[in-house]
Scaffold this active site. Structure first.
Site, PDB file in Angstrom:
ATOM      1  N   ARG A  55       0.844  -1.204   0.000  1.00 61.13           N
ATOM      2  CA  ARG A  55       0.000   0.000   0.000  1.00 61.13           C
ATOM      3  C   ARG A  55       0.878   1.251   0.000  1.00 61.13           C
ATOM      4  NH1 ARG A  55      -1.335   2.581   4.456  1.00 61.13           N
ATOM      5  NH2 ARG A  55      -1.333   0.710   5.753  1.00 61.13           N
ATOM      6  N   TYR A 107     -16.568  15.669 -15.691  1.00 64.06           N
ATOM      7  CA  TYR A 107     -17.091  14.321 -15.565  1.00 64.06           C
ATOM      8  C   TYR A 107     -18.065  14.239 -14.383  1.00 64.06           C
ATOM      9  CZ  TYR A 107     -17.002   9.389 -14.183  1.00 64.06           C
ATOM     10  OH  TYR A 107     -17.359   8.125 -13.799  1.00 64.06           O
ATOM     11  N   ASP A 179      -7.059  18.313 -15.706  1.00 71.97           N
ATOM     12  CA  ASP A 179      -7.334  16.933 -16.086  1.00 71.97           C
ATOM     13  C   ASP A 179      -6.925  16.779 -17.550  1.00 71.97           C
ATOM     14  OD1 ASP A 179      -8.539  14.563 -17.087  1.00 71.97           O
ATOM     15  OD2 ASP A 179     -10.030  14.606 -15.489  1.00 71.97           O
ATOM     16  N   LYS A 204      -8.294   5.193 -19.185  1.00 74.30           N
ATOM     17  CA  LYS A 204      -8.599   5.574 -20.549  1.00 74.30           C
ATOM     18  C   LYS A 204      -7.390   5.374 -21.469  1.00 74.30           C
ATOM     19  CE  LYS A 204     -12.549   6.857 -18.710  1.00 74.30           C
ATOM     20  NZ  LYS A 204     -12.365   6.840 -17.265  1.00 74.30           N
TER      21      LYS A 204
END
Length: 388
Positions: A55, A107, A179, A204
């Site tokens: 982690r 978004y 972004d 993406k």
């Protein structure tokens, strides 16, 4: 003696292929290994070690983060389980009373964070059209910490002048967050234009094959780096080793894919502008785009995303569902061409009055143009849209 790769000497195409290290330094594997482990043996009692728990840090993720940071021209990179996880880590650096100016066409998941999640902790958001720098500056208050924008926007393909907004941000001592999912560092590098932070939905174009989820935050700002590192470790949204490897593999063909997406999207957009069933086409590569001068100044390509509206709303279902090759599905940026209905999919959580104000109406469709043969994509579109 083995020669060590110097990423700083590589051009973007080579950097995407070879990444940060060039290859695995342990066994000299050409494909960087998946360190599929949760924990590591501590061989140095009483001292910090590079890898103790996945982690916190993992060699595969570390290679990916450094590779994406190099592509974006950043000092630091953080890989997350999704783009929204990256945004959450960023907004979690804020405190009660802090303020963010955010773009009006973002978004739906980003909108939920700004409307439903962080206001509960006392963070305020003001929505502005970043196409107008004067409106952005007017929205800044003494409490403003971030300016947050997508450019081009999802799904209306609006564009802001990153350099102009960056000047405003620096004037008011706030940080600009961009972004860059649609453009990727292949076609746009916000940090070089003055931005402080770059966000990606790595699901993406960076991964590129619709087979994994990821998110990235890139920055050279030391304070943001420290705060985001703490938040990711605390919130636990770090990208898993196997997913990190999938994105690393996808990035190797990023530059090739982006050029093909661009090439196909230009042809598809031109065809759509002449299609009798189509009312408007929203694509940054068209000369009719209102921000074309800005686009050509800050971008080196147009990407693979476009949206369009149908003249006859009753034909929407047909125009979404009846293709042979094109698939009606959420997401974008993969090798396959996908068509999406923002009204009920990506932007369903945005209130109707907001959707209406920015043009997300019942006749709007979004197309992620893939890397298939452009003639096949157009033929598939024609087989459906010429009946509309």
């Amino acid at each position: 003696m083995e020669k060590k790769l110097n990423p700083a000497e590589l051009k973007l195409d080579s950097l995407a292929v070879h990444g940060n290290m060039g290859h695995d330094g342990h066994a000299h594997a050409v494909s960087f290994p998946i360190y599929q482990t949760a924990t590591y043996i501590n061989t140095n009692f009483g001292h910090d070690i590079d890898f103790s728990y996945s982690r916190c840090a993992n060699p595969t993720r570390d290679e990916l983060e450094k590779t994406v940071a190099l592509l974006e021209g950043a000092k630091y990179g953080f890989a997350f389980s999704s783009g929204l996880a990256a945004e959450t880590a960023l907004f979690s650096t804020l405190s009660k009373g802090d303020h963010v100016v955010i773009g009006d066409d973002v978004y739906g998941g980003t909108y939920r964070l700004s409307r439903d999640t962080f206001p509960r902790y006392g963070v305020e958001f003001t929505v502005v059209d970043f196409s107008y720098p004067e409106k952005v500056e007017a929205a800044i208050t003494p409490a403003t910490k971030y300016l947050y924008v997508e450019t081009p926007t999802n799904p209306m393909m609006k564009v802001c002048d990153i350099a102009a907004i960056a000047e405003i941000a620096k004037k008011h001592s706030v940080k600009l967050v961009v972004d860059n999912t649609f453009m990727t560092p292949v076609f746009q590098k916000p940090l070089s234009l003055g931005a402080d932070v770059v966000i990606h939905s790595g699901t993406k174009y960076l991964a590129g094959h619709n087979d994994t989820m990821a998110g990235f935050l890139l920055t050279s700002d030391e304070d943001i780096r420290t705060a985001v590192a703490f938040n990711r470790n605390t919130e636990g949204a770090a990208l898993a080793p196997f997913d990190s490897w999938l994105v690393l593999r996808g990035i190797k063909t990023l530059t090739l894919r982006m050029r093909k997406h661009h090439e196909n999207a230009v042809k598809v957009a031109q065809w759509l502008t002449n299609c009798k069933a189509v009312d408007k086409v929203f694509f940054i590569g068209l000369d009719s785009h209102p921000s074309k001068a800005i686009i050509d100044k800050q971008c080196t390509g147009y990407g693979g995303m476009l949206s369009f509206t149908l003249k006859d709303t009753s034909k929407v279902r047909h125009a979404l569902c009846d293709y042979k090759m094109i698939m009606f599905a959420e997401s974008l940026g993969g090798v396959q061409t996908l068509i999406t209905y923002p009204l009920t999919q990506t932007h369903a959580s945005i209130p109707k009055e907001v959707r209406d104000s920015i043009g997300i109406t019942e006749n709007l469709l979004r197309l992620s143009v893939g890397i298939e043969d452009a003639e096949d994509i157009i033929a598939d579109l024609a087989s459906v849209l010429e009946d509309c």
